[in-house]
Design an enzyme around this catalytic site. Structure first.
Site, PDB file in Angstrom:
ATOM      1  N   LYS A  22      56.863  26.167  10.294  1.00 36.59           N
ATOM      2  CA  LYS A  22      56.323  26.508  11.863  1.00 36.59           C
ATOM      3  C   LYS A  22      57.337  27.544  12.543  1.00 36.59           C
ATOM      4  O   LYS A  22      56.594  28.602  12.853  1.00 36.59           O
ATOM      5  CB  LYS A  22      56.564  25.031  12.697  1.00 36.59           C
ATOM      6  CG  LYS A  22      56.629  25.414  14.207  1.00 36.59           C
ATOM      7  CD  LYS A  22      56.669  24.140  14.924  1.00 36.59           C
ATOM      8  CE  LYS A  22      57.898  23.719  15.326  1.00 36.59           C
ATOM      9  NZ  LYS A  22      58.581  24.441  16.460  1.00 36.59           N
ATOM     10  N   ASN A  23      58.541  27.407  12.108  1.00 35.98           N
ATOM     11  CA  ASN A  23      59.644  28.400  12.838  1.00 35.98           C
ATOM     12  C   ASN A  23      59.667  29.648  12.374  1.00 35.98           C
ATOM     13  O   ASN A  23      60.177  30.690  13.007  1.00 35.98           O
ATOM     14  CB  ASN A  23      60.732  27.685  13.144  1.00 35.98           C
ATOM     15  CG  ASN A  23      60.883  26.559  14.137  1.00 35.98           C
ATOM     16  OD1 ASN A  23      59.676  26.334  14.578  1.00 35.98           O
ATOM     17  ND2 ASN A  23      61.766  25.833  14.039  1.00 35.98           N
ATOM     18  N   ARG A  92      57.403  26.694  23.424  1.00 39.80           N
ATOM     19  CA  ARG A  92      58.478  27.576  23.430  1.00 39.80           C
ATOM     20  C   ARG A  92      58.303  28.922  22.978  1.00 39.80           C
ATOM     21  O   ARG A  92      58.924  29.977  23.406  1.00 39.80           O
ATOM     22  CB  ARG A  92      59.595  26.854  22.848  1.00 39.80           C
ATOM     23  CG  ARG A  92      60.821  27.584  22.491  1.00 39.80           C
ATOM     24  CD  ARG A  92      61.601  27.674  23.876  1.00 39.80           C
ATOM     25  NE  ARG A  92      62.928  28.442  23.737  1.00 39.80           N
ATOM     26  CZ  ARG A  92      63.549  28.780  24.763  1.00 39.80           C
ATOM     27  NH1 ARG A  92      63.245  28.552  25.994  1.00 39.80           N
ATOM     28  NH2 ARG A  92      64.788  29.580  24.528  1.00 39.80           N
ATOM     29  N   ASP A 124      67.608  33.351  29.358  1.00 38.81           N
ATOM     30  CA  ASP A 124      68.574  34.198  29.866  1.00 38.81           C
ATOM     31  C   ASP A 124      69.002  35.289  28.764  1.00 38.81           C
ATOM     32  O   ASP A 124      69.076  36.529  28.988  1.00 38.81           O
ATOM     33  CB  ASP A 124      69.574  33.755  30.629  1.00 38.81           C
ATOM     34  CG  ASP A 124      70.663  32.756  29.771  1.00 38.81           C
ATOM     35  OD1 ASP A 124      69.867  31.936  29.177  1.00 38.81           O
ATOM     36  OD2 ASP A 124      71.833  32.654  29.674  1.00 38.81           O
TER      37      ASP A 124
HETATM   38  C1  EPZ Z   1      64.504  27.668  17.788  1.00 43.06           C
HETATM   39  O1  EPZ Z   1      64.327  27.091  19.112  1.00 43.06           O
HETATM   40  C2  EPZ Z   1      63.616  26.280  17.049  1.00 43.06           C
HETATM   41  N1  EPZ Z   1      62.167  26.969  17.707  1.00 43.06           N
HETATM   42  C3  EPZ Z   1      63.821  24.947  17.284  1.00 43.06           C
HETATM   43  O2  EPZ Z   1      63.047  24.252  16.675  1.00 43.06           O
HETATM   44  C4  EPZ Z   1      65.260  25.083  16.957  1.00 43.06           C
HETATM   45  O3  EPZ Z   1      65.976  23.807  17.387  1.00 43.06           O
HETATM   46  C5  EPZ Z   1      66.428  25.991  17.570  1.00 43.06           C
HETATM   47  O4  EPZ Z   1      65.896  27.339  17.390  1.00 43.06           O
HETATM   48  C6  EPZ Z   1      67.767  25.933  17.089  1.00 43.06           C
HETATM   49  O5  EPZ Z   1      67.730  26.114  15.501  1.00 43.06           O
HETATM   50  C7  EPZ Z   1      61.458  27.856  17.003  1.00 43.06           C
HETATM   51  O6  EPZ Z   1      61.917  28.480  16.208  1.00 43.06           O
HETATM   52  C8  EPZ Z   1      59.932  28.209  17.524  1.00 43.06           C
HETATM   53  P1  EPZ Z   1      67.784  28.812  20.253  1.00 43.06           P
HETATM   54  P2  EPZ Z   1      64.901  28.307  20.154  1.00 43.06           P
HETATM   55  O7  EPZ Z   1      67.437  29.874  21.359  1.00 43.06           O
HETATM   56  O8  EPZ Z   1      65.072  29.666  19.779  1.00 43.06           O
HETATM   57  C9  EPZ Z   1      70.466  28.006  24.489  1.00 43.06           C
HETATM   58  C10 EPZ Z   1      61.645  22.544  16.345  1.00 43.06           C
HETATM   59  O9  EPZ Z   1      61.763  21.209  16.362  1.00 43.06           O
HETATM   60  N2  EPZ Z   1      69.793  29.221  24.828  1.00 43.06           N
HETATM   61  O10 EPZ Z   1      68.614  29.046  19.188  1.00 43.06           O
HETATM   62  O11 EPZ Z   1      64.542  27.795  21.586  1.00 43.06           O
HETATM   63  C11 EPZ Z   1      69.344  26.839  24.305  1.00 43.06           C
HETATM   64  O12 EPZ Z   1      68.968  26.056  25.586  1.00 43.06           O
HETATM   65  C12 EPZ Z   1      62.415  23.483  17.435  1.00 43.06           C
HETATM   66  O13 EPZ Z   1      61.174  23.168  15.319  1.00 43.06           O
HETATM   67  C13 EPZ Z   1      70.256  29.860  26.048  1.00 43.06           C
HETATM   68  O14 EPZ Z   1      71.309  29.168  26.846  1.00 43.06           O
HETATM   69  O15 EPZ Z   1      66.617  27.843  20.020  1.00 43.06           O
HETATM   70  C14 EPZ Z   1      70.079  26.078  23.348  1.00 43.06           C
HETATM   71  O16 EPZ Z   1      71.058  24.991  23.651  1.00 43.06           O
HETATM   72  C15 EPZ Z   1      63.175  22.455  18.421  1.00 43.06           C
HETATM   73  N3  EPZ Z   1      69.627  30.948  26.526  1.00 43.06           N
HETATM   74  C16 EPZ Z   1      70.634  26.880  22.374  1.00 43.06           C
HETATM   75  O17 EPZ Z   1      70.746  28.221  22.855  1.00 43.06           O
HETATM   76  C17 EPZ Z   1      68.716  31.661  25.797  1.00 43.06           C
HETATM   77  O18 EPZ Z   1      68.184  32.527  26.333  1.00 43.06           O
HETATM   78  C18 EPZ Z   1      70.112  27.290  21.066  1.00 43.06           C
HETATM   79  O19 EPZ Z   1      68.931  27.740  21.502  1.00 43.06           O
HETATM   80  C19 EPZ Z   1      68.167  31.070  24.606  1.00 43.06           C
HETATM   81  C20 EPZ Z   1      68.852  29.897  24.191  1.00 43.06           C
END
Ligand code: EPZ
Length: 416
Positions: A22-23, A92, A124
């Site tokens: 998926k990802n 997302r 952000d």
């Molecule tokens: C991706 O989400 C995946 N989704 C998630 O999988 C996965 O859990 C996550 O990466 C971490 O590996 C997809 O790829 C579609 P991040 P993403 O940006 O990109 C914070 C699943 O179950 N953050 O790495 O949203 C955020 O809040 C899903 O398949 C900011 O603060 O994850 C989080 O605490 C769930 N500001 C952390 O970073 C931002 O601009 C990691 O988020 C972006 C993120």
């Protein structure tokens, strides 16, 4: 929303083929917009998030055909930069469209992205990085509006190795003027697969899989055919299900390097792990051992997407375990549901202490996010008696056919 009915107590045995990731597929579908022509993605999973992403592209003016495991996307026409609220709010990954649409036509209007309720999910880091590439961003109550006279490469450092922000920068940088040097980039295998796909299209990306990625902008990209990597989290979920039920399974295709940390934890729990190129076998012990501490981390650390599934296994381990969730601030939502089944779990801030030695009892529980829902299915498999997991829609966002896969391994599960 439909539900799953599970009769617990069967151990899982046999072979299971793992679906496409998926990802990895989701950002690749967005990346199709960066070329004008017909792109074919093989091994694309039939899951709700993919269907939603396809619908968004069709509403922009693309044509898509999804037969068998091959998704064909035709992006030849003139496309709208307006993304429809309904679909974008449902997941997302719609945020990934920012970089891709800006890379193609310099303007995009996107409703606030939705997704699982596992935390605030801010964007952000995405916006700060795009602004450094000469993108103007306007926030509205309903969403975002971005435009640029021309995308400019630059030196960008992410405050944290965000998967989505890394992918958005890459999608915006491949056709930008000049070179982009991205620091503190995410190293997840799905990010690497996206970069390999883009390089097939003619992009010039180096350093993927490290924290420092360099993207030299090119004039145009061409539509290609590509095979999506398999879903390491789906594989990990089935390994956890086998571990929880005293089973013995072989999953393929799955690469050891993509799941190393999860396999290490399963080995600490007493599971035998057999690695054969892209096939991995797991033999569960009669009784699982506890794990003193698990800390979720960005890749190659323990993946947050496997946290709920391992938590469920540890409820039956011979002793107490601790999980610390460092990525998302609200990813212990399944604890109250597991407590309904007799689990003893103490949550304090981002730590969960799981008291082992308990035999879960079947109950009616509710999924509230994708991986938590899959974890509740595992709980049903290992419980005494029958379990009903409401909210199958969350699970079907990421699992092509979890009931069929588990049924083939000997589980007594059906989708109502
Ligand atoms: C991706 O989400 C995946 N989704 C998630 O999988 C996965 O859990 C996550 O990466 C971490 O590996 C997809 O790829 C579609 P991040 P993403 O940006 O990109 C914070 C699943 O179950 N953050 O790495 O949203 C955020 O809040 C899903 O398949 C900011 O603060 O994850 C989080 O605490 C769930 N500001 C952390 O970073 C931002 O601009 C990691 O988020 C972006 C993120």
């Amino acid at each position: 929303m439909a539900s799953f009915e599970i009769c617990g107590g069967c151990s899982l045995n046999g072979e299971v083929r793992i679906q496409g990731s998926k990802n990895a597929a989701l950002p690749m579908i967005a990346a199709c917009l960066l070329a004008r022509g017909e792109t074919k993605l093989y091994n694309c999973p039939h899951i709700t998030d993919v269907y939603n992403m396809i619908k968004i592209l069709e509403n922009m003016g693309c044509f898509a055909d999804f037969s068998g495991d091959c998704l064909t996307v035709d992006t030849t026409g003139n496309l709208s930069g307006i993304i429809s609220p309904g679909d974008a709010a449902s997941m997302r990954s719609s945020i990934m469209l920012l970089g891709a649409v800006l890379g193609r036509q310099k303007y995009v209007s996107l409703p606030w992205p939705g997704g699982c309720s596992i935390g605030k999910r801010p964007v952000d880091l995405h916006l700060k990085a795009l602004e450094q590439m000469n993108v103007s961003v306007t926030h509205h109550s309903s969403g975002l509006e971005c435009w640029t006279s021309c995308l400019r490469g630059g030196d960008i450092s992410l405050a944290m190795p965000s998967v989505g922000a890394t992918e958005n920068v890459i999608l915006a940088a491949v056709l930008a003027n000049g070179t982009t040097r991205l620091h503190n980039a995410a190293k997840e295998p799905e990010v690497v697969d996206l970069c390999l796909f883009l390089n097939e299209m003619g992009a010039r990306i180096h350093g993927m899989g490290t924290h420092h990625i360099t993207i030299s902008g090119v004039k145009q990209l061409k539509s290609v055919s590509y095979t999506v990597m398999s879903d390491r989290i789906v594989a990990g979920t089935y390994f956890a299900a086998a571990a929880a039920t005293g089973g013995n399974i072989l999953a393929y295709p799955v690469k050891e390097k993509d799941l190393r940390c999860v396999l290490d934890v399963l080995a600490v729990m007493g599971c035998g792990i057999i690695i054969r190129k892209d096939r991995i076998g797991l033999i569960a012990p009669p009784l699982l051992l506890p794990v003193e501490s698990i800390y979720t981390q960005p890749f190659p650390g323990f993946p947050t997407d496997m946290q709920s599934q391992i938590m469920v296994c540890l409820t039956a381990a011979r002793g107490t375990s601790m999980i610390c969730e460092n990525i998302f601030e609200d990813r212990f939502k399944i604890v109250p549901q597991l407590e309904k089944m007799g689990a003893k779990i103490l949550v304090h801030e981002n730590r969960a202490v799981i008291r082992g030695g308990c035999r879960l009892k079947g109950a009616s529980v509710r999924a509230e996010d994708l991986r938590g829902g899959a974890a509740l299915v595992i709980a049903g498999l290992m419980a005494e008696g029958d379990t009903k997991v409401e909210g199958s829609g969350y699970i079907e966002r990421g699992y092509e056919n979890i009931a069929k896969d588990l049924d083939q391994l000997g589980a007594r599960i059906r989708r109502l």
